[in-house]
Design an enzyme around this catalytic site. Structure first.
Site, mmCIF file in Angstrom:
data_model
loop_
_atom_site.group_PDB
_atom_site.id
_atom_site.type_symbol
_atom_site.label_atom_id
_atom_site.label_comp_id
_atom_site.label_asym_id
_atom_site.label_seq_id
_atom_site.Cartn_x
_atom_site.Cartn_y
_atom_site.Cartn_z
ATOM 1 C CE LYS A 22 36.087 42.629 41.033
ATOM 2 N NZ LYS A 22 36.498 41.871 39.817
ATOM 3 N NE ARG B 68 48.086 36.570 45.839
ATOM 4 C CZ ARG B 68 49.222 36.963 46.407
ATOM 5 N NH1 ARG B 68 49.345 38.219 46.795
ATOM 6 N NH2 ARG B 68 50.224 36.133 46.586
ATOM 7 N NE ARG C 74 38.836 37.335 43.176
ATOM 8 C CZ ARG C 74 40.071 37.741 42.916
ATOM 9 N NH1 ARG C 74 41.036 36.862 42.659
ATOM 10 N NH2 ARG C 74 40.353 39.037 42.910
ATOM 11 C CG HIS D 36 40.398 44.399 43.707
ATOM 12 N ND1 HIS D 36 41.244 44.197 42.653
ATOM 13 C CD2 HIS D 36 41.101 45.122 44.636
ATOM 14 C CE1 HIS D 36 42.417 44.768 42.908
ATOM 15 N NE2 HIS D 36 42.358 45.342 44.101
ATOM 16 C CG ASN E 175 36.476 38.257 40.340
ATOM 17 O OD1 ASN E 175 36.088 39.357 40.732
ATOM 18 N ND2 ASN E 175 37.696 38.050 39.871
#
Length: 377
Positions: free
Chosen positions: A245, A324, A344, A357, A354
């Site tokens: 991000k 994930r 994260r 993504h 965080n």
């Protein structure tokens, strides 16, 4: 800087409702980090002087900045003072992380960013010998060791970057060190060539030899007519998407995040830096609209600066859930409590900032990759 200094930039904003591109002068005052804007067409003040949500380093041609939920693109310098102070000082240079050093990409990024370089563009390319000759041949084929130079670029996963800073070419020569690895280890043991090179001209990193060469090389890799534009490595199946991000990119965390992904054994198959338009970000995040209370904040974050999209691949569709697990809970505070080793937890600030993504559902892995690496590209 002097309290009298004021920099001027020409910026534009695409008004989705009116389907018009509106142009403004953006004035930036580094003495107190404030800004104001003037509507060029209407010939009136659009935004009175206020605190700026950016620094001077964020304002360069091609950059995107978010001002009060409006995504502005910097198109040009707006006056002679700004041209004289910035365009002649802020050099751009091409850097390529060679295929034989790809496994050290994150560490190399960290070292480069530690020297105050800004990444303007980044992508992974698939080059042939023909391409190597086209872009580097005119400058280097006269060398006695050109065949070794050429061979050092061969292989998949060449990562090219357009970097910017004051005196970029001269500074990068110091950071990289002597071209031959053995000489670099003897004379500049902390240089990139010494630390990450193998031997000879298999020195891990290439950098432009001059500002003039950099212009031609950057145009070859990133220009609208680049012969590499559609030579992607993207697989589009058994894949998942990761997006570093903007807040993490701006904080210089890209290298650490890439290193963490590589050290956990995940295969990075393609990557590119994007400046997302608001309409694209809304389309991408549409599934969270009305579902996640932080949706609008997530949207603002995704268009607030550069992000890096990464295709991560595996042997089967299970790659989505496996990755994930490494990324961890959406709330970094919770992650630090129950899964402190996740990405994260280590790099995130809150549920919006965080750091990264990732694709949530196995059936969405290919769809999200196609959105970035086929539709947007």
């Amino acid at each position: 800087m002097s309290a009298l200094e004021r920099f001027c930039f020409i910026v534009d904003w695409f008004d989705v409702h009116a389907q018009l591109t509106r142009k403004y002068q953006l004035f930036f005052y580094p003495c107190d980090n404030t800004m104001e804007m003037y509507d060029i067409k209407q010939r009136r003040t659009f935004l009175k002087r206020t605190n700026a949500p950016m620094n001077l380093e964020d304002l360069y041609i091609g950059a995107s900045v978010n001002v009060f939920a409006r995504q502005l693109t910097v198109r040009d310098y707006g006056d002679d003072f700004t041209i004289n102070r910035l365009s002649r000082q802020m050099e751009r240079v091409l850097v390529a992380v060679k295929p034989h050093a790809f496994e050290r990409l994150g560490e190399i990024l960290d070292d480069i960013l530690a020297h105050q370089f800004t990444i303007c563009q980044l992508k992974m390319v698939d080059m042939t010998t023909k391409h190597i000759g086209e872009v580097f041949g005119p400058e280097y084929e006269k060398l006695d060791n050109y065949s070794e130079f050429e061979s050092s670029f061969e292989g998949k996963k060449l990562v090219v970057m357009e970097l910017m800073r004051l005196g970029a070419c001269a500074e990068l020569k110091v950071v990289c060190g002597p071209d031959r690895v053995e000489q670099a280890k003897a004379e500049a043991p902390l240089s990139l060539h010494a630390r990450y090179g193998k031997s000879g001209l298999f020195n891990a990193v290439f950098s432009s030899s001059s500002a003039n060469n950099a212009k031609a090389e950057i145009a070859y890799f990133f220009g609208p007519t680049s012969p590499l534009k559609f030579r992607r490595l993207t697989r589009f199946h058994n894949c998942t998407l990761a997006i570093i991000k903007p807040h993490a990119v701006n904080s210089g965390l890209s290298g650490q995040i890439v290193s963490s992904i590589q050290k956990e054994g995940f295969e990075i198959n393609d990557m590119e830096l994007y400046h997302l338009e608001k309409a694209n970000a809304e389309e991408f995040l549409e599934v969270y609209k009305g579902v996640v209370s932080e949706y609008h904040l997530m949207l603002d974050q995704l268009i607030s600066g550069s992000c890096i999209a990464i295709e991560i691949v595996g042997p089967d569709s299970g790659i989505v859930s496996h990755f994930r697990e490494l990324v961890g809970p959406a709330d970094p505070a919770l992650g630090r409590q129950i899964r402190p080793h996740t990405l994260r937890a280590k790099f995130g600030i809150d549920k919006v900032k965080n750091a990264i993504h990732c694709t949530d559902l196995p059936e969405d892995g290919s769809l999200e990759i196609q959105y970035f690496f086929r539709i947007l590209a």
